[in-house]
Design an enzyme around this catalytic site. Structure first.
Site, PDB file in Angstrom:
ATOM      1  N   ASP A 115      -6.395 -12.457 -18.080  1.00 24.14           N
ATOM      2  CA  ASP A 115      -5.797 -11.182 -17.694  1.00 24.14           C
ATOM      3  C   ASP A 115      -6.650 -10.480 -16.634  1.00 24.14           C
ATOM      4  O   ASP A 115      -7.873 -10.548 -16.681  1.00 24.14           O
ATOM      5  CB  ASP A 115      -5.675 -10.277 -18.938  1.00 24.14           C
ATOM      6  CG  ASP A 115      -4.787  -9.079 -18.694  1.00 24.14           C
ATOM      7  OD1 ASP A 115      -3.972  -9.114 -17.756  1.00 24.14           O
ATOM      8  OD2 ASP A 115      -4.917  -8.096 -19.436  1.00 24.14           O
ATOM      9  N   ASN A 167      -5.822 -10.399 -12.966  1.00 25.41           N
ATOM     10  CA  ASN A 167      -5.734 -10.820 -11.562  1.00 25.41           C
ATOM     11  C   ASN A 167      -5.237  -9.688 -10.655  1.00 25.41           C
ATOM     12  O   ASN A 167      -5.805  -9.433  -9.592  1.00 25.41           O
ATOM     13  CB  ASN A 167      -4.795 -12.020 -11.422  1.00 25.41           C
ATOM     14  CG  ASN A 167      -5.374 -13.295 -11.991  1.00 25.41           C
ATOM     15  OD1 ASN A 167      -6.583 -13.391 -12.206  1.00 25.41           O
ATOM     16  ND2 ASN A 167      -4.526 -14.272 -12.236  1.00 25.41           N
ATOM     17  N   HIS A 227      -4.227 -13.677  -7.964  1.00 26.31           N
ATOM     18  CA  HIS A 227      -3.779 -14.910  -8.603  1.00 26.31           C
ATOM     19  C   HIS A 227      -4.465 -16.136  -7.976  1.00 26.31           C
ATOM     20  O   HIS A 227      -4.839 -17.076  -8.681  1.00 26.31           O
ATOM     21  CB  HIS A 227      -2.265 -15.049  -8.497  1.00 26.31           C
ATOM     22  CG  HIS A 227      -1.511 -13.977  -9.239  1.00 26.31           C
ATOM     23  ND1 HIS A 227      -1.759 -13.690 -10.564  1.00 26.31           N
ATOM     24  CD2 HIS A 227      -0.519 -13.135  -8.844  1.00 26.31           C
ATOM     25  CE1 HIS A 227      -0.960 -12.705 -10.962  1.00 26.31           C
ATOM     26  NE2 HIS A 227      -0.200 -12.355  -9.932  1.00 26.31           N
ATOM     27  N   TRP A 276       8.760 -13.234 -16.436  1.00 25.89           N
ATOM     28  CA  TRP A 276       9.976 -13.421 -15.634  1.00 25.89           C
ATOM     29  C   TRP A 276      10.554 -12.070 -15.206  1.00 25.89           C
ATOM     30  O   TRP A 276      11.357 -12.010 -14.263  1.00 25.89           O
ATOM     31  CB  TRP A 276      11.027 -14.207 -16.421  1.00 25.89           C
ATOM     32  CG  TRP A 276      10.694 -15.651 -16.639  1.00 25.89           C
ATOM     33  CD1 TRP A 276      10.412 -16.262 -17.826  1.00 25.89           C
ATOM     34  CD2 TRP A 276      10.617 -16.685 -15.650  1.00 25.89           C
ATOM     35  NE1 TRP A 276      10.151 -17.600 -17.644  1.00 25.89           N
ATOM     36  CE2 TRP A 276      10.277 -17.887 -16.315  1.00 25.89           C
ATOM     37  CE3 TRP A 276      10.793 -16.702 -14.264  1.00 25.89           C
ATOM     38  CZ2 TRP A 276      10.113 -19.100 -15.637  1.00 25.89           C
ATOM     39  CZ3 TRP A 276      10.636 -17.917 -13.577  1.00 25.89           C
ATOM     40  CH2 TRP A 276      10.297 -19.094 -14.269  1.00 25.89           C
ATOM     41  N   LEU A 282     -10.995 -33.912 -22.052  1.00 25.78           N
ATOM     42  CA  LEU A 282     -10.444 -32.598 -22.352  1.00 25.78           C
ATOM     43  C   LEU A 282      -8.925 -32.579 -22.221  1.00 25.78           C
ATOM     44  O   LEU A 282      -8.365 -33.119 -21.273  1.00 25.78           O
ATOM     45  CB  LEU A 282     -11.037 -31.566 -21.391  1.00 25.78           C
ATOM     46  CG  LEU A 282     -10.440 -30.155 -21.426  1.00 25.78           C
ATOM     47  CD1 LEU A 282     -10.838 -29.433 -22.700  1.00 25.78           C
ATOM     48  CD2 LEU A 282     -10.874 -29.366 -20.191  1.00 25.78           C
TER      49      LEU A 282
END
Length: 252
Positions: free
Chosen positions: A23, A25, A40, A72, A134
């Site tokens: 959280d 950006n 972003h 969205w 990973l």
């Protein structure tokens, strides 16, 4: 040169699964006097660094909350730019994932993605499927309420087909109806930006996770900050509803 924080991490008590709510950006970009997309793009660089750090430590699963179903509702131009950035990042990062033996996985409603984004994403998942290091899990078009609602729908279908009775319903069954059924629940949840909530993320799976909140905005979240979160986790006592005495007896 190995950082001082990394030296403090015990390899014997690593969390198997770390989930991160990335959280901040947009706020970071605003503070720089830049458009939100710059935030972003900077955030993608941090994803690259944290993924490499997790792989190097030997973390088994790293789940990143990348795009929620609620996202969205953001302005169309921002959503379109995010989808474009996602495609570009997938194409660019796939060779690095292969080099580092990282397997890409996803949870979320991929049917809502633009076709080109979905196809590129699925292609990367398929290309990395044989990697054994990973597991990088991208939560994309995801929300916990969507996931739980979908699980209930699937349970109803099983019942309608005569494959499920009321007495068959237990926690194991519910877990197996989740999109995360093939992975362990997160041991550690990290949230950046100073917000103290989990924002509709992995509500079922976080029941016993350790929560770590930091004021760092995601573009400022360094590998050293990642190490500090793991160190903090390793100093906690995870009791899962039991007493300290019971846990000490179990480990002695």
């Amino acid at each position: 040169m190995e950082s001082e924080s990394k030296k403090l991490i015990s390899k014997d008590r690593l969390p198997r699964h770390i989930a991160i709510i990335m959280d901040g950006n947009g706020r970071w970009a605003k503070r720089q006097g830049l458009a939100r997309m710059f935030g972003h793009k900077k955030g993608v660089e941090v994803v690259h660094a944290i993924t490499e750090a997790a792989a190097e430590l030997g973390i088994e699963y790293l789940t990143l909350y990348t795009f929620s179903t609620e996202n969205w509702n953001r302005p169309k131009e921002e959503v379109d730019a995010l989808m474009s950035l996602l495609v570009d990042t997938i194409v660019k990062e796939t060779p690095t994932l292969m080099k580092n033996n990282v397997r890409l996985l996803t949870i979320g409603d991929l049917d809502r993605l633009p076709a080109v984004t979905r196809d590129k994403f699925i292609g990367c998942i398929e290309q990395t499927a044989a990697n054994t290091g990973l597991k990088l899990v991208i939560a994309l078009s995801y929300s916990a309420r969507w996931e739980i609602t979908n699980a209930v729908k699937n349970a109803v279908k099983l019942a309608q087909n005569g494959q499920l009775e009321a007495e068959d319903v237990n926690e194991e069954l519910v877990s197996n109806l989740m999109t995360t059924k093939a992975m362990p629940d997160p041991d550690l949840l990290i949230r950046t930006s100073g917000e103290l909530r989990i924002s509709n993320f992995l509500l079922w799976q976080l029941a016993y996770s350790e929560l770590y909140f930091t004021d760092c905005l995601w573009p400022e979240f360094s590998v050293d900050e990642f190490y500090k979160a793991i160190i903090d986790y390793q100093h906690r006592e995870r009791r899962f509803g039991k007493t300290s005495e019971q846990m000490q007896t179990k480990t002695s």
